[in-house]
Design a protein around this motif. Structure first.
Motif, PDB file in Angstrom:
ATOM      1  N   LEU A  22      -2.624   8.361   0.320  1.00 50.94           N
ATOM      2  CA  LEU A  22      -3.248   9.493   0.059  1.00 50.94           C
ATOM      3  C   LEU A  22      -4.534   9.290  -0.340  1.00 50.94           C
ATOM      4  O   LEU A  22      -5.595   9.979  -0.348  1.00 50.94           O
TER       5      LEU A  22
ATOM      6  N   ALA B 263      -1.722   8.886  -9.539  1.00 51.27           N
ATOM      7  CA  ALA B 263      -0.470   8.465  -9.063  1.00 51.27           C
ATOM      8  C   ALA B 263      -0.413   6.947  -8.853  1.00 51.27           C
ATOM      9  O   ALA B 263       0.595   6.320  -8.910  1.00 51.27           O
ATOM     10  N   VAL B 264      -1.371   6.046  -8.264  1.00 48.92           N
ATOM     11  CA  VAL B 264      -1.487   4.726  -8.211  1.00 48.92           C
ATOM     12  C   VAL B 264      -1.590   4.018  -9.424  1.00 48.92           C
ATOM     13  O   VAL B 264      -0.976   3.016  -9.453  1.00 48.92           O
TER      14      VAL B 264
ATOM     15  N   GLN C  76       1.225   6.616  -1.675  1.00 47.95           N
ATOM     16  CA  GLN C  76       0.468   7.128  -2.386  1.00 47.95           C
ATOM     17  C   GLN C  76      -0.951   6.376  -2.480  1.00 47.95           C
ATOM     18  O   GLN C  76      -2.075   7.271  -2.520  1.00 47.95           O
ATOM     19  N   LYS C  77      -0.857   5.339  -1.972  1.00 44.67           N
ATOM     20  CA  LYS C  77      -2.330   4.642  -1.837  1.00 44.67           C
ATOM     21  C   LYS C  77      -2.948   5.067  -0.391  1.00 44.67           C
ATOM     22  O   LYS C  77      -4.054   5.099  -0.400  1.00 44.67           O
TER      23      LYS C  77
ATOM     24  N   PRO D 240       4.395  11.720   1.334  1.00 49.11           N
ATOM     25  CA  PRO D 240       2.976  11.774   2.045  1.00 49.11           C
ATOM     26  C   PRO D 240       3.206  11.444   3.627  1.00 49.11           C
ATOM     27  O   PRO D 240       2.650  11.806   4.341  1.00 49.11           O
TER      28      PRO D 240
ATOM     29  N   ASP E  66       2.021   1.982   1.456  1.00 52.46           N
ATOM     30  CA  ASP E  66       2.516   2.865   0.493  1.00 52.46           C
ATOM     31  C   ASP E  66       1.895   4.360   0.358  1.00 52.46           C
ATOM     32  O   ASP E  66       0.719   4.561   0.666  1.00 52.46           O
TER      33      ASP E  66
ATOM     34  N   ARG F 105      -6.055  12.998  -7.469  1.00 58.32           N
ATOM     35  CA  ARG F 105      -4.625  13.086  -7.724  1.00 58.32           C
ATOM     36  C   ARG F 105      -3.922  11.652  -7.138  1.00 58.32           C
ATOM     37  O   ARG F 105      -3.122  11.090  -7.875  1.00 58.32           O
ATOM     38  N   GLY F 106      -4.582  11.170  -6.173  1.00 61.43           N
ATOM     39  CA  GLY F 106      -4.300   9.845  -5.688  1.00 61.43           C
ATOM     40  C   GLY F 106      -4.316   8.690  -6.696  1.00 61.43           C
ATOM     41  O   GLY F 106      -3.501   7.596  -6.882  1.00 61.43           O
TER      42      GLY F 106
END
Length: 264
Positions: free
Chosen positions: A104, A261-262, A101-102, A44, A99, A257-258
């Motif tokens: 995103l 992932a998180v 993913q966070k 990301p 981070d 999605r995010g």
């Protein structure tokens, strides 16, 4: 050589450039999701750095067309941009340490918020436009500096041009007609993007090949968008609402999605 990502980069860049030329922003907020989910950029942070380069150059190309058409109000645009550059430098520094993913996930939330703003905002007709000058500076400067700094910080943090925040900000601060706000916003989009891009590039978080392909597509798309912007000024409300729907849908997708992932 796998040409799939190359074609995806050019196509995604064309879409971003077209939207930037048409309505002065919004295409940039699609750049990061396009790079991650269409082009296939794994990191990301690299997607944000690469999009900042691509969006800045695409916005500059579109700015030239709007400047030739007389749609840029330079004093307002330069003051807004100067404040935003400082904000973007701070925002990008914070974003790189966050981070991925966070980031995103928050990016998706921002997309939904911006889509809602686009739905509810009302565009003026520009009849009350006040150019920045000696007589208006005491009123306009605080508005332009404050909004510029805030939008610049968000631009740097999320790696977006911020056009859909800049356009209503300029319309509200100076009562600009929408076509002037669109043209003027591209000055700030270019400045914010360059500031964010330099910050990420110094950290090695830019894929220059993808950025070049994205820009090539963006220039071509931007020409079409700028030409269409001159012809469809009466339909911009409808176009903005359609695009807001797209931003909302993509935002929901990015959030889902995010979140997976998180927290998944």
């Amino acid at each position: 050589m796998n040409i799939g990502p190359d074609i995806a980069s050019v196509g995604s860049g064309s879409l971003v450039g077209f939207v930037l030329g048409l309505i002065g922003g919004g295409g940039s907020i699609l750049a990061v999701p396009l790079l991650v989910y269409v082009v296939g950029v794994a990191s990301p942070h690299v997607a944000i750095g690469t999009s900042a380069v691509a969006v800045a150059l695409s916005a500059f190309a579109n700015l030239l067309g709007h400047a030739r058409a007389g749609n840029v109000r330079w004093p307002c645009a330069l003051v807004f941009s100067a404040a935003g550059i400082a904000g973007a430098a701070v925002g990008s520094t914070i974003g790189k340490s966050f981070d991925g993913q966070k980031l995103l996930l928050l990016f998706g939330v921002l997309m939904i918020v911006i889509a809602i703003m686009m739905f509810v905002r009302k565009g003026g007709d520009g009849a009350a436009f006040q150019p920045l000058g000696r007589t208006t500076a005491s009123k306009l400067l605080p508005r332009l500096l404050g909004m510029g700094g805030l939008v610049g910080a968000m631009s740097g943090f999320f790696g977006i041009g911020g056009g859909f925040l800049i356009v209503p900000g300029m319309m509200g601060a100076a009562r600009m007609p929408m076509i002037m706000a669109i043209g003027s916003s591209l000055v700030a989009v270019t400045a914010f993007g360059i500031t964010t891009a330099v910050s990420y590039a110094l950290s090695g978080l830019v894929d220059w090949r993808i950025a070049a392909l994205f820009v090539a597509g963006g220039v071509a798309g931007g020409i079409g968008g700028t030409l269409l912007a001159q012809r469809l000024s009466g339909s911009k409300s409808m176009l903005s609402r359609v695009f807001a729907s797209i931003v909302a849908i993509v935002g929901v997708y990015v959030v889902v999605r995010g979140y997976a992932a998180v927290f998944g």
